[in-house]
Design a protein around this motif. Structure first.
Motif, short mmCIF file in Angstrom:
data_model
loop_
_atom_site.label_atom_id
_atom_site.label_comp_id
_atom_site.label_asym_id
_atom_site.label_seq_id
_atom_site.Cartn_x
_atom_site.Cartn_y
_atom_site.Cartn_z
N GLN A 68 -3.57 18.41 -3.57
CA GLN A 68 -4.03 17.84 -4.84
C GLN A 68 -5.54 17.94 -4.97
O GLN A 68 -6.05 18.34 -6.03
CB GLN A 68 -3.62 16.37 -4.95
N ILE A 69 -6.26 17.61 -3.93
CA ILE A 69 -7.73 17.68 -3.98
C ILE A 69 -8.19 19.10 -4.25
O ILE A 69 -9.08 19.33 -5.07
CB ILE A 69 -8.33 17.14 -2.66
N VAL A 70 -7.56 20.08 -3.61
CA VAL A 70 -7.92 21.49 -3.84
C VAL A 70 -7.58 21.90 -5.27
O VAL A 70 -8.37 22.59 -5.93
CB VAL A 70 -7.23 22.40 -2.81
N ALA A 71 -6.44 21.46 -5.78
CA ALA A 71 -6.06 21.78 -7.16
C ALA A 71 -7.07 21.20 -8.15
O ALA A 71 -7.50 21.89 -9.09
CB ALA A 71 -4.66 21.26 -7.47
N GLU A 72 -7.46 19.96 -7.94
CA GLU A 72 -8.43 19.33 -8.84
C GLU A 72 -9.78 20.05 -8.79
O GLU A 72 -10.41 20.25 -9.83
CB GLU A 72 -8.59 17.86 -8.49
N GLU A 73 -10.23 20.44 -7.60
CA GLU A 73 -11.48 21.19 -7.48
C GLU A 73 -11.38 22.56 -8.13
O GLU A 73 -12.32 23.03 -8.77
CB GLU A 73 -11.88 21.33 -6.01
N THR A 74 -10.23 23.21 -7.98
CA THR A 74 -10.02 24.52 -8.61
C THR A 74 -10.12 24.40 -10.13
O THR A 74 -10.80 25.19 -10.78
CB THR A 74 -8.64 25.08 -8.20
N ILE A 75 -9.45 23.40 -10.68
CA ILE A 75 -9.48 23.17 -12.13
C ILE A 75 -10.90 22.88 -12.59
O ILE A 75 -11.36 23.44 -13.59
CB ILE A 75 -8.50 22.04 -12.50
N ARG A 76 -11.60 22.05 -11.85
CA ARG A 76 -12.98 21.70 -12.21
C ARG A 76 -13.90 22.92 -12.09
O ARG A 76 -14.67 23.23 -13.00
CB ARG A 76 -13.46 20.56 -11.31
N ASN A 77 -13.82 23.64 -10.97
CA ASN A 77 -14.73 24.78 -10.75
C ASN A 77 -14.49 25.94 -11.71
O ASN A 77 -15.42 26.64 -12.08
CB ASN A 77 -14.63 25.27 -9.31
N LEU A 78 -13.23 26.15 -12.09
CA LEU A 78 -12.92 27.23 -13.04
C LEU A 78 -13.01 26.76 -14.49
O LEU A 78 -12.78 27.53 -15.41
CB LEU A 78 -11.52 27.81 -12.76
N GLN A 79 -13.32 25.48 -14.65
CA GLN A 79 -13.46 24.86 -15.99
C GLN A 79 -12.22 25.11 -16.84
O GLN A 79 -12.30 25.56 -17.97
CB GLN A 79 -14.72 25.36 -16.68
N LEU A 80 -11.07 24.81 -16.23
CA LEU A 80 -9.80 25.04 -16.92
C LEU A 80 -9.49 23.90 -17.86
O LEU A 80 -9.23 22.94 -17.83
CB LEU A 80 -8.68 25.24 -15.91
#
Length: 105
Positions: free
Chosen positions: A93-105
């Motif tokens: 979950q933490i990695v998914a949230e960071e991915t979404i934030r970093n890719l500005q999805l």
């Protein structure tokens, strides 16, 4: 770390000392919202996982799967799936949230 550049954005795999990836991150831009939900349902079937609703506006499933755990969510036509070889889905979950934030999805 391995990156599969056949996709945009690319899929990423992180390796440790085992033969299988420790963590896999998949981001898919589908043609429709239904297509993104189908990606999530493939990795985190509703009947077999618990609801996932973070970050706000995203929804999908989380929980144990064969070989580890998954956190898979979609919003609109975008799906984000994180698979881990660990039994708990909190790190996925933490990695998914960071991915979404970093890719500005």
């Amino acid at each position: 770390m391995g990156t599969d550049a056949r996709f945009d954005p690319p899929a990423c795999q992180f390796w440790s000392y085992e033969e299988n990836p420790q963590l896999t991150v998949i981001v898919r831009e589908m043609a429709s919202e239904g297509g993104a939900r189908a990606v999530v349902d493939h990795y985190a079937p509703v009947a077999e996982t618990s609801p996932a609703e973070e970050p706000e506006g995203w929804s999908g499933g989380r929980g144990p799967v064969e070989g580890g755990a998954v956190y898979a969510v979609s919003k609109g036509a975008t799906a984000v799936v994180v698979l881990t070889d660990q039994e708990q889905s909190v790190k996925a979950q933490i990695v998914a949230e960071e991915t979404i934030r970093n890719l500005q999805l």
